[in-house]
Design a protein around this motif. Sequence first.
Motif, PDB file in Angstrom:
ATOM      1  N   ARG A 134      31.549  45.510  55.143  1.00  0.00           N
ATOM      2  CA  ARG A 134      31.662  44.543  54.630  1.00  0.00           C
ATOM      3  C   ARG A 134      33.678  44.304  55.373  1.00  0.00           C
ATOM      4  N   LEU A 135      34.118  45.296  55.409  1.00  0.00           N
ATOM      5  CA  LEU A 135      35.622  44.814  55.871  1.00  0.00           C
ATOM      6  C   LEU A 135      35.908  45.080  57.249  1.00  0.00           C
ATOM      7  N   ARG A 136      34.623  44.569  58.101  1.00  0.00           N
ATOM      8  CA  ARG A 136      34.756  44.211  58.628  1.00  0.00           C
ATOM      9  C   ARG A 136      34.832  42.653  59.606  1.00  0.00           C
ATOM     10  N   THR A 137      33.471  41.985  58.557  1.00  0.00           N
ATOM     11  CA  THR A 137      33.782  40.761  58.699  1.00  0.00           C
ATOM     12  C   THR A 137      34.768  40.224  57.588  1.00  0.00           C
ATOM     13  N   ASN A 138      35.507  40.490  57.507  1.00  0.00           N
ATOM     14  CA  ASN A 138      36.965  39.895  56.840  1.00  0.00           C
ATOM     15  C   ASN A 138      37.978  40.523  57.942  1.00  0.00           C
ATOM     16  N   HIS A 139      37.699  41.120  58.660  1.00  0.00           N
ATOM     17  CA  HIS A 139      38.475  40.948  60.305  1.00  0.00           C
ATOM     18  C   HIS A 139      40.210  42.463  59.695  1.00  0.00           C
ATOM     19  N   ASP A 140      39.325  43.532  58.358  1.00  0.00           N
ATOM     20  CA  ASP A 140      40.047  44.409  58.143  1.00  0.00           C
ATOM     21  C   ASP A 140      40.735  45.505  58.834  1.00  0.00           C
ATOM     22  N   HIS A 141      41.119  46.327  59.030  1.00  0.00           N
ATOM     23  CA  HIS A 141      40.635  47.793  60.026  1.00  0.00           C
ATOM     24  C   HIS A 141      40.900  49.263  58.354  1.00  0.00           C
ATOM     25  N   THR A 142      39.919  49.893  58.979  1.00  0.00           N
ATOM     26  CA  THR A 142      39.386  50.475  58.340  1.00  0.00           C
ATOM     27  C   THR A 142      39.500  51.835  58.603  1.00  0.00           C
ATOM     28  N   VAL A 143      40.056  52.877  58.663  1.00  0.00           N
ATOM     29  CA  VAL A 143      39.704  54.347  58.526  1.00  0.00           C
ATOM     30  C   VAL A 143      39.314  55.340  57.754  1.00  0.00           C
ATOM     31  N   PHE A 144      38.177  56.042  58.268  1.00  0.00           N
ATOM     32  CA  PHE A 144      37.343  56.972  57.403  1.00  0.00           C
ATOM     33  C   PHE A 144      37.926  58.274  57.566  1.00  0.00           C
ATOM     34  N   SER A 145      37.285  59.070  56.135  1.00  0.00           N
ATOM     35  CA  SER A 145      37.442  60.611  56.338  1.00  0.00           C
ATOM     36  C   SER A 145      36.283  61.024  55.518  1.00  0.00           C
ATOM     37  N   ALA A 146      36.136  61.939  54.971  1.00  0.00           N
ATOM     38  CA  ALA A 146      34.494  62.868  54.039  1.00  0.00           C
ATOM     39  C   ALA A 146      34.772  64.099  53.410  1.00  0.00           C
ATOM     40  N   ASP A 147      36.187  64.111  54.439  1.00  0.00           N
ATOM     41  CA  ASP A 147      37.170  65.326  53.237  1.00  0.00           C
ATOM     42  C   ASP A 147      38.171  65.189  53.227  1.00  0.00           C
ATOM     43  N   ALA A 148      38.491  65.976  52.120  1.00  0.00           N
ATOM     44  CA  ALA A 148      39.936  65.586  50.803  1.00  0.00           C
ATOM     45  C   ALA A 148      40.205  66.893  52.324  1.00  0.00           C
ATOM     46  N   LEU A 149      40.981  67.385  52.785  1.00  0.00           N
ATOM     47  CA  LEU A 149      42.274  68.016  53.405  1.00  0.00           C
ATOM     48  C   LEU A 149      42.254  66.743  54.243  1.00  0.00           C
ATOM     49  N   HIS A 150      41.215  65.964  55.619  1.00  0.00           N
ATOM     50  CA  HIS A 150      42.075  65.290  56.383  1.00  0.00           C
ATOM     51  C   HIS A 150      41.840  63.967  56.299  1.00  0.00           C
ATOM     52  N   ALA A 151      41.886  63.614  54.785  1.00  0.00           N
ATOM     53  CA  ALA A 151      41.933  62.685  53.650  1.00  0.00           C
ATOM     54  C   ALA A 151      43.487  62.327  54.264  1.00  0.00           C
ATOM     55  N   MET A 152      44.038  63.891  53.361  1.00  0.00           N
ATOM     56  CA  MET A 152      45.681  63.542  53.092  1.00  0.00           C
ATOM     57  C   MET A 152      46.567  63.580  54.590  1.00  0.00           C
ATOM     58  N   SER A 153      45.759  64.118  55.806  1.00  0.00           N
ATOM     59  CA  SER A 153      46.374  63.551  57.749  1.00  0.00           C
ATOM     60  C   SER A 153      45.952  61.890  58.253  1.00  0.00           C
ATOM     61  N   VAL A 154      45.048  61.258  57.664  1.00  0.00           N
ATOM     62  CA  VAL A 154      44.314  60.136  58.023  1.00  0.00           C
ATOM     63  C   VAL A 154      45.881  59.405  57.544  1.00  0.00           C
ATOM     64  N   ALA A 155      45.890  59.660  56.079  1.00  0.00           N
ATOM     65  CA  ALA A 155      46.522  57.981  54.850  1.00  0.00           C
ATOM     66  C   ALA A 155      47.985  58.567  55.590  1.00  0.00           C
ATOM     67  N   LEU A 156      48.632  59.924  55.592  1.00  0.00           N
ATOM     68  CA  LEU A 156      49.875  59.845  56.268  1.00  0.00           C
ATOM     69  C   LEU A 156      50.197  59.670  57.400  1.00  0.00           C
ATOM     70  N   LYS A 157      49.312  59.357  58.751  1.00  0.00           N
ATOM     71  CA  LYS A 157      49.700  58.848  59.697  1.00  0.00           C
ATOM     72  C   LYS A 157      49.165  56.920  59.707  1.00  0.00           C
ATOM     73  N   GLU A 158      48.698  56.620  59.080  1.00  0.00           N
ATOM     74  CA  GLU A 158      48.337  55.935  59.067  1.00  0.00           C
ATOM     75  C   GLU A 158      49.855  54.852  58.124  1.00  0.00           C
ATOM     76  N   LYS A 159      50.414  55.764  57.226  1.00  0.00           N
ATOM     77  CA  LYS A 159      51.690  56.027  56.666  1.00  0.00           C
ATOM     78  C   LYS A 159      50.800  54.695  55.275  1.00  0.00           C
ATOM     79  N   CYS A 160      50.542  54.784  54.581  1.00  0.00           N
ATOM     80  CA  CYS A 160      49.561  55.138  53.675  1.00  0.00           C
ATOM     81  C   CYS A 160      48.992  53.296  53.944  1.00  0.00           C
ATOM     82  N   PRO A 161      47.783  53.326  53.921  1.00  0.00           N
ATOM     83  CA  PRO A 161      46.971  51.751  54.011  1.00  0.00           C
ATOM     84  C   PRO A 161      46.682  51.181  52.696  1.00  0.00           C
TER      85      PRO A 161
END
Length: 87
Positions: free
Chosen positions: A24-51
């Motif tokens: 769905r988001l790809r059709t809008n040309h938005d950038h999407t990052v994913f995480s499947a667990d809570a610990l990784h999610a914090m790392s990803v969110a902070l790396k992306e400067k909070c989506p």
Amino acid sequence: MHVATKTFLSLDDNWDNRLGVSTRLRTNHDHTVFSADALHAMSVALKEKCPTTILRDLGLPGGNGLRVMQRLKTKPSCESRWIRTIT
């Protein structure tokens, strides 16, 4: 070529849900990052400067999706972000 205007973080341990969000988001040309667990999610969110927007599942391996969001809200770069629960 389209430049992504928004960055979404999709927090979900269900592959089908992540695929649906991505499609769905790809059709809008938005950038999407994913995480499947809570610990990784914090790392990803902070790396992306909070989506721009965070889509989260409540039950995640390694922790609770609600707890991840509470922690992110304490970060200055994340305090005004849109957070939506998907189940």
